[in-house]
Design an enzyme around this catalytic site. Structure first.
Site, PDB file in Angstrom:
ATOM      1  CD  GLU A 181      -2.863  -1.150   2.361  1.00 31.35           C
ATOM      2  OE1 GLU A 181      -3.774  -0.302   2.432  1.00 31.35           O
ATOM      3  OE2 GLU A 181      -2.661  -2.012   3.228  1.00 31.35           O
ATOM      4  CB  SER A 197      -5.618  -1.191  -0.360  1.00 29.99           C
ATOM      5  OG  SER A 197      -5.400   0.006   0.347  1.00 29.99           O
ATOM      6  CE1 TYR A 239      -6.901   4.017  -1.860  1.00 31.28           C
ATOM      7  CE2 TYR A 239      -6.321   1.848  -2.697  1.00 31.28           C
ATOM      8  CZ  TYR A 239      -6.596   2.691  -1.641  1.00 31.28           C
ATOM      9  OH  TYR A 239      -6.585   2.205  -0.365  1.00 31.28           O
ATOM     10  NE  ARG A 242     -13.041   2.534   5.305  1.00 33.28           N
ATOM     11  CZ  ARG A 242     -11.872   2.216   4.740  1.00 33.28           C
ATOM     12  NH1 ARG A 242     -10.915   3.112   4.617  1.00 33.28           N
ATOM     13  NH2 ARG A 242     -11.668   0.992   4.286  1.00 33.28           N
ATOM     14  CG  ASP A 260     -14.376  -1.056   5.550  1.00 31.53           C
ATOM     15  OD1 ASP A 260     -14.684   0.143   5.659  1.00 31.53           O
ATOM     16  OD2 ASP A 260     -13.271  -1.442   5.121  1.00 31.53           O
ATOM     17  CD  GLU A 283     -10.828  -5.152   6.083  1.00 27.29           C
ATOM     18  OE1 GLU A 283     -10.724  -6.350   5.782  1.00 27.29           O
ATOM     19  OE2 GLU A 283     -10.111  -4.263   5.609  1.00 27.29           O
ATOM     20  CG  ASN A 287      -9.659  -0.276   6.994  1.00 24.41           C
ATOM     21  OD1 ASN A 287      -8.892  -0.896   6.282  1.00 24.41           O
ATOM     22  ND2 ASN A 287     -10.980  -0.439   6.931  1.00 24.41           N
ATOM     23  N   GLY A 309      -7.231   5.577   4.677  1.00 24.50           N
ATOM     24  CA  GLY A 309      -6.634   6.468   3.688  1.00 24.50           C
ATOM     25  C   GLY A 309      -7.032   7.919   3.854  1.00 24.50           C
TER      26      GLY A 309
END
Length: 344
Positions: free
Chosen positions: A18, A186, A252, A291, A293, A306, A308, A312
């Site tokens: 990443e 990612s 992205y 974050r 998800d 999961e 994070n 990002g």
């Protein structure tokens, strides 16, 4: 101390797949912090003590459609990371903004090095970071605390029995299923497997990025995410990739995914998602920002995928979008994250 007197090192780049995402995130964070008035020093620890004189050389213009290759990453050294953290580059720094995504940056490794140096840093601590990046361990913790997560099982490199794996899939949840590395973000190395014949290549791909691979029930439904800032859950975002899954390319590449902010869902579901996100955040001991998800079935059943711990901060990233929907612009967002770290 006043903002204009505070020196912040932004750690970006690093040695994980990443890396490109981290560089772009780091560029945005650097500019945002400077807009607030901080003294900012961007640093790529993968370069060790040999940082470029012109900081623009640290940055790239955009994220490629695919992660860096194994050959590219093999030229980087984690020894450089140790040397960088232990060098005088951080001597005059008041706080470190960690925006290293994935392994070696988001897994507690850099956090432990910074603690040994006595430096304050943004985001979660060593243990929460280590649990957060380990999808298996985080799901175990989620279940213990009442956060529903899809059924799963693990495969280790020296214990691959395809017949047994196929039988276990059929017994546990059937197809489609998700195969992914246990400690990458990612969606690097992730596959949606629709039939038994596709299991072997999916496992081979995932093992390129981790020594442990997760096989997980695929939850058909909406893809939603909740950002956390301090002790506050941000507005829910619905993610709608334009074709295919929400993979590295769709994450992205501008225009490849539609984001609905805030998500157009019932208020009761919004509250449940935010409650579950905060519970997941608190259950593994996260701090600062993160974050979480989710996938939500048509009947409203919520499944946490999961967490994070260093999400990002690029132009297409989700936490900045959610913060903006809550009336927090990007410079204020990164300012709050730094202040949360300084309060520790």
């Amino acid at each position: 101390m006043k903002t204009g007197e505070i020196k912040v090192a932004v750690l970006l780049g690093g040695t994980s797949p990443e890396r490109d995402v981290s560089i772009i995130s780091g560029k945005y964070v650097t500019l945002g912090l400077r807009e607030v008035g901080y003294i900012v020093k961007p640093i790529d620890p993968a370069l060790g003590v040999n940082q470029p004189e012109n900081e623009d050389e640290l940055f790239i213009s955009s994220i490629r459609e695919t992660p860096p290759t194994e050959e590219e990453l093999s030229k980087l050294s984690n020894k450089n990371v140790i040397e960088c953290i232990n060098s005088n580059l951080l001597d005059d720094v008041d706080v470190v903004f960690i925006i290293l995504h994935g392994k070696w940056g988001e897994d507690g490794t850099v956090q432990s090095l910074l603690e040994l140096r006595g430096k304050k840093y943004t985001g979660s601590g060593v243990l929460a970071s280590a649990i957060g990046i380990d999808k298996n361990m985080s799901k175990i913790v989620f279940k213990h605390h009442g956060v529903q997560t899809p059924e799963w099982f693990m495969i280790r490199k020296n214990k691959i029995d395809l017949k047994e794996i196929r039988e276990k899939i059929e017994k546990s949840f059937s197809y489609p299923c998700v195969v992914k590395p246990n400690d990458q973000g990612s969606t690097v190395g992730l596959s949606i497997v629709k039939c038994p014949e596709d299991i072997e290549p999916a496992i081979e791909l995932a093992f390129k990025y981790s020594d442990q691979v997760m096989v997980e029930d695929f939850i058909d439904g909406k893809e939603l995410t909740v950002g956390i800032l301090g002790d506050m859950a941000l507005p829910v975002i619905e993610i709608i990739p334009k074709g295919g899954i929400y993979d590295y390319y769709h994450k992205y590449t501008k225009g490849a995914t539609e984001y609905i902010v805030p998500a157009q869902i019932p208020e009761e579901l919004t509250q449940k998602l935010q409650e579950q996100a905060l519970l997941a955040f608190e259950s593994i001991g996260c701090k600062g920002f993160a974050r979480v998800d989710f996938r939500v079935k048509d009947n409203g059943e919520i499944y946490c995928l999961e967490i994070n711990t260093i999400p990002g901060m690029t132009g297409t990233s989700l936490v900045p979008k959610a913060a903006k929907a809550a009336g927090i612009d990007f410079p204020e967002l990164v300012d709050r994250i730094v202040k949360l770290a300084l309060e520790e």
